[in-house]
Design a protein around this motif. Sequence first.
Motif, PDB file in Angstrom:
ATOM      1  N   MET A   1       0.831  -1.211   0.000  1.00  0.00           N
ATOM      2  CA  MET A   1       0.000   0.000   0.000  1.00  0.00           C
ATOM      3  C   MET A   1       0.863   1.258   0.000  1.00  0.00           C
ATOM      4  O   MET A   1       0.618   2.202  -0.736  1.00  0.00           O
ATOM      5  CB  MET A   1      -0.916  -0.022   1.226  1.00  0.00           C
ATOM      6  N   SER A   2       1.907   1.262   0.869  1.00  0.00           N
ATOM      7  CA  SER A   2       2.765   2.436   0.954  1.00  0.00           C
ATOM      8  C   SER A   2       3.521   2.672  -0.347  1.00  0.00           C
ATOM      9  O   SER A   2       3.712   3.822  -0.771  1.00  0.00           O
ATOM     10  CB  SER A   2       3.748   2.301   2.118  1.00  0.00           C
ATOM     11  N   GLU A   3       3.935   1.571  -1.012  1.00  0.00           N
ATOM     12  CA  GLU A   3       4.642   1.726  -2.285  1.00  0.00           C
ATOM     13  C   GLU A   3       3.713   2.286  -3.356  1.00  0.00           C
ATOM     14  O   GLU A   3       4.123   3.090  -4.194  1.00  0.00           O
ATOM     15  CB  GLU A   3       5.223   0.381  -2.731  1.00  0.00           C
ATOM     16  N   GLN A   4       2.466   1.870  -3.314  1.00  0.00           N
ATOM     17  CA  GLN A   4       1.496   2.403  -4.274  1.00  0.00           C
ATOM     18  C   GLN A   4       1.259   3.891  -4.040  1.00  0.00           C
ATOM     19  O   GLN A   4       1.152   4.674  -4.986  1.00  0.00           O
ATOM     20  CB  GLN A   4       0.185   1.630  -4.169  1.00  0.00           C
ATOM     21  N   LEU A   5       1.193   4.289  -2.756  1.00  0.00           N
ATOM     22  CA  LEU A   5       1.029   5.716  -2.440  1.00  0.00           C
ATOM     23  C   LEU A   5       2.232   6.513  -2.906  1.00  0.00           C
ATOM     24  O   LEU A   5       2.084   7.609  -3.460  1.00  0.00           O
ATOM     25  CB  LEU A   5       0.819   5.890  -0.939  1.00  0.00           C
ATOM     26  N   ARG A   6       3.427   5.977  -2.669  1.00  0.00           N
ATOM     27  CA  ARG A   6       4.634   6.692  -3.115  1.00  0.00           C
ATOM     28  C   ARG A   6       4.668   6.828  -4.623  1.00  0.00           C
ATOM     29  O   ARG A   6       5.040   7.885  -5.156  1.00  0.00           O
ATOM     30  CB  ARG A   6       5.884   5.959  -2.616  1.00  0.00           C
ATOM     31  N   ALA A   7       4.289   5.744  -5.319  1.00  0.00           N
ATOM     32  CA  ALA A   7       4.271   5.807  -6.790  1.00  0.00           C
ATOM     33  C   ALA A   7       3.264   6.844  -7.265  1.00  0.00           C
ATOM     34  O   ALA A   7       3.532   7.599  -8.209  1.00  0.00           O
ATOM     35  CB  ALA A   7       3.947   4.429  -7.351  1.00  0.00           C
ATOM     36  N   TRP A   8       2.094   6.879  -6.617  1.00  0.00           N
ATOM     37  CA  TRP A   8       1.076   7.872  -6.985  1.00  0.00           C
ATOM     38  C   TRP A   8       1.577   9.284  -6.712  1.00  0.00           C
ATOM     39  O   TRP A   8       1.417  10.189  -7.548  1.00  0.00           O
ATOM     40  CB  TRP A   8      -0.200   7.600  -6.200  1.00  0.00           C
ATOM     41  N   ALA A   9       2.218   9.502  -5.556  1.00  0.00           N
ATOM     42  CA  ALA A   9       2.713  10.831  -5.204  1.00  0.00           C
ATOM     43  C   ALA A   9       3.831  11.264  -6.147  1.00  0.00           C
ATOM     44  O   ALA A   9       3.970  12.453  -6.450  1.00  0.00           O
ATOM     45  CB  ALA A   9       3.199  10.846  -3.762  1.00  0.00           C
ATOM     46  N   ARG A  10       4.628  10.302  -6.628  1.00  0.00           N
ATOM     47  CA  ARG A  10       5.722  10.658  -7.547  1.00  0.00           C
ATOM     48  C   ARG A  10       5.203  11.190  -8.871  1.00  0.00           C
ATOM     49  O   ARG A  10       5.909  11.934  -9.557  1.00  0.00           O
ATOM     50  CB  ARG A  10       6.636   9.446  -7.771  1.00  0.00           C
ATOM     51  N   THR A  11       3.977  10.832  -9.252  1.00  0.00           N
ATOM     52  CA  THR A  11       3.425  11.392 -10.481  1.00  0.00           C
ATOM     53  C   THR A  11       3.250  12.901 -10.363  1.00  0.00           C
ATOM     54  O   THR A  11       3.162  13.597 -11.380  1.00  0.00           O
ATOM     55  CB  THR A  11       2.069  10.739 -10.831  1.00  0.00           C
ATOM     56  N   TYR A  12       3.206  13.401  -9.131  1.00  0.00           N
ATOM     57  CA  TYR A  12       3.127  14.847  -8.893  1.00  0.00           C
ATOM     58  C   TYR A  12       4.504  15.425  -8.573  1.00  0.00           C
ATOM     59  O   TYR A  12       4.881  16.459  -9.131  1.00  0.00           O
ATOM     60  CB  TYR A  12       2.160  15.144  -7.736  1.00  0.00           C
ATOM     61  N   SER A  13       5.252  14.772  -7.672  1.00  0.00           N
ATOM     62  CA  SER A  13       6.537  15.330  -7.251  1.00  0.00           C
ATOM     63  C   SER A  13       7.544  15.366  -8.390  1.00  0.00           C
ATOM     64  O   SER A  13       8.399  16.254  -8.437  1.00  0.00           O
ATOM     65  CB  SER A  13       7.097  14.521  -6.069  1.00  0.00           C
ATOM     66  N   ASP A  14       7.455  14.427  -9.341  1.00  0.00           N
ATOM     67  CA  ASP A  14       8.371  14.452 -10.489  1.00  0.00           C
ATOM     68  C   ASP A  14       8.123  15.666 -11.376  1.00  0.00           C
ATOM     69  O   ASP A  14       8.979  16.032 -12.184  1.00  0.00           O
ATOM     70  CB  ASP A  14       8.206  13.175 -11.329  1.00  0.00           C
ATOM     71  N   ARG A  15       6.968  16.301 -11.219  1.00  0.00           N
ATOM     72  CA  ARG A  15       6.651  17.518 -11.972  1.00  0.00           C
ATOM     73  C   ARG A  15       6.758  18.765 -11.099  1.00  0.00           C
ATOM     74  O   ARG A  15       6.242  19.822 -11.449  1.00  0.00           O
ATOM     75  CB  ARG A  15       5.239  17.405 -12.561  1.00  0.00           C
ATOM     76  N   GLY A  16       7.421  18.617  -9.938  1.00  0.00           N
ATOM     77  CA  GLY A  16       7.619  19.763  -9.066  1.00  0.00           C
ATOM     78  C   GLY A  16       6.385  20.162  -8.289  1.00  0.00           C
ATOM     79  O   GLY A  16       6.291  21.302  -7.826  1.00  0.00           O
ATOM     80  N   ARG A  17       5.433  19.231  -8.104  1.00  0.00           N
ATOM     81  CA  ARG A  17       4.188  19.541  -7.425  1.00  0.00           C
ATOM     82  C   ARG A  17       4.033  18.697  -6.167  1.00  0.00           C
ATOM     83  O   ARG A  17       4.594  17.619  -6.059  1.00  0.00           O
ATOM     84  CB  ARG A  17       2.989  19.290  -8.351  1.00  0.00           C
ATOM     85  N   TYR A  18       3.250  19.229  -5.228  1.00  0.00           N
ATOM     86  CA  TYR A  18       2.840  18.439  -4.077  1.00  0.00           C
ATOM     87  C   TYR A  18       1.616  17.615  -4.477  1.00  0.00           C
ATOM     88  O   TYR A  18       0.844  17.994  -5.357  1.00  0.00           O
ATOM     89  CB  TYR A  18       2.502  19.339  -2.895  1.00  0.00           C
ATOM     90  N   SER A  19       1.428  16.484  -3.796  1.00  0.00           N
ATOM     91  CA  SER A  19       0.269  15.654  -4.073  1.00  0.00           C
ATOM     92  C   SER A  19      -0.996  16.355  -3.587  1.00  0.00           C
ATOM     93  O   SER A  19      -0.938  17.254  -2.738  1.00  0.00           O
ATOM     94  CB  SER A  19       0.413  14.303  -3.368  1.00  0.00           C
ATOM     95  N   PRO A  20      -2.165  15.968  -4.098  1.00  0.00           N
ATOM     96  CA  PRO A  20      -3.412  16.558  -3.599  1.00  0.00           C
ATOM     97  C   PRO A  20      -3.581  16.408  -2.093  1.00  0.00           C
ATOM     98  O   PRO A  20      -4.156  17.292  -1.445  1.00  0.00           O
ATOM     99  CB  PRO A  20      -4.492  15.787  -4.362  1.00  0.00           C
ATOM    100  N   VAL A  21      -3.067  15.310  -1.518  1.00  0.00           N
ATOM    101  CA  VAL A  21      -3.146  15.137  -0.064  1.00  0.00           C
ATOM    102  C   VAL A  21      -2.289  16.191   0.637  1.00  0.00           C
ATOM    103  O   VAL A  21      -2.722  16.816   1.603  1.00  0.00           O
ATOM    104  CB  VAL A  21      -2.705  13.721   0.343  1.00  0.00           C
ATOM    105  N   GLY A  22      -1.065  16.390   0.158  1.00  0.00           N
ATOM    106  CA  GLY A  22      -0.199  17.405   0.746  1.00  0.00           C
ATOM    107  C   GLY A  22      -0.778  18.803   0.611  1.00  0.00           C
ATOM    108  O   GLY A  22      -0.676  19.615   1.539  1.00  0.00           O
ATOM    109  N   ILE A  23      -1.382  19.086  -0.542  1.00  0.00           N
ATOM    110  CA  ILE A  23      -2.004  20.398  -0.751  1.00  0.00           C
ATOM    111  C   ILE A  23      -3.171  20.589   0.211  1.00  0.00           C
ATOM    112  O   ILE A  23      -3.342  21.666   0.798  1.00  0.00           O
ATOM    113  CB  ILE A  23      -2.471  20.531  -2.215  1.00  0.00           C
ATOM    114  N   ALA A  24      -3.984  19.538   0.382  1.00  0.00           N
ATOM    115  CA  ALA A  24      -5.126  19.631   1.301  1.00  0.00           C
ATOM    116  C   ALA A  24      -4.655  19.872   2.729  1.00  0.00           C
ATOM    117  O   ALA A  24      -5.211  20.722   3.446  1.00  0.00           O
ATOM    118  CB  ALA A  24      -5.962  18.353   1.225  1.00  0.00           C
ATOM    119  N   PHE A  25      -3.623  19.160   3.169  1.00  0.00           N
ATOM    120  CA  PHE A  25      -3.080  19.373   4.507  1.00  0.00           C
ATOM    121  C   PHE A  25      -2.669  20.842   4.680  1.00  0.00           C
ATOM    122  O   PHE A  25      -2.970  21.479   5.689  1.00  0.00           O
ATOM    123  CB  PHE A  25      -1.863  18.475   4.748  1.00  0.00           C
TER     124      PHE A  25
END
Length: 223
Positions: A1-25
């Motif tokens: 599960m954690s690896e899937q979350l990291r992979a999902w978050a990398r789709t944003y961080s690789d473009r210089g963005r925070y994930s939607p979860v990080g933005i919401a926080f």
Amino acid sequence: MSEQLRAWARTYSDRGRYSPVGIAFHWIMAFLVLFQIGWGYYTSWLPAGGDKLFGYQVHSAVGLPILLLALARFGWRLMIPGPHNDADTQGWQTQAAYAIHYVFYIAFFGLPLSGWAMWSSIAEPGPLYLAGVIPWPQLPFDQMPLTLRWKIMDVAEDVHYILVLTLLAAIPLHIGAALKHHFWDRHDVLRGMLPEIPDAEDPRGGPQHSAKGPQIQSETAAG
């Protein structure tokens, strides 16, 4: 599960963005903290009585979610690192930004905890509620001598006051630095913490805000 979350978050961080979860926080906590500062100031000027007690009840009802959100945000940040953006190569400015973030985390934890201690140290203050709904236990001060409870109250109140002043200094610095990076340096820091604007909705008709290289070039040409 954690690896899937990291992979999902990398789709944003690789473009210089925070994930939607990080933005919401970030934005939810920013709103709650600003509300707490304003509401706490308002409540402090109320005369002793029912209105002041209600004011403190609202203050505690909002403060406790900040504590839980800070814990969740800290855990998320440990599991999902933030993106590497333009501001991460600015020497002392980068170090100052890291220091401000540490200050924020200290305040996010210290303010609710000191408020919890203040409320728990008062004789028969009434129940605490998370978000005004869920009952929240008091700290186990009720069996302590009253004089010791008042000392705890004094220390917690001093800590609370100092951390509020610290936030009042840190927030303008944080906002000013973000605006400076965005408008003056043309960095991608602020864009990475804002919701993405699809190409069809971009009034400039240029590339997406998440595309770092083309976006910087288009901004330079526009400037």
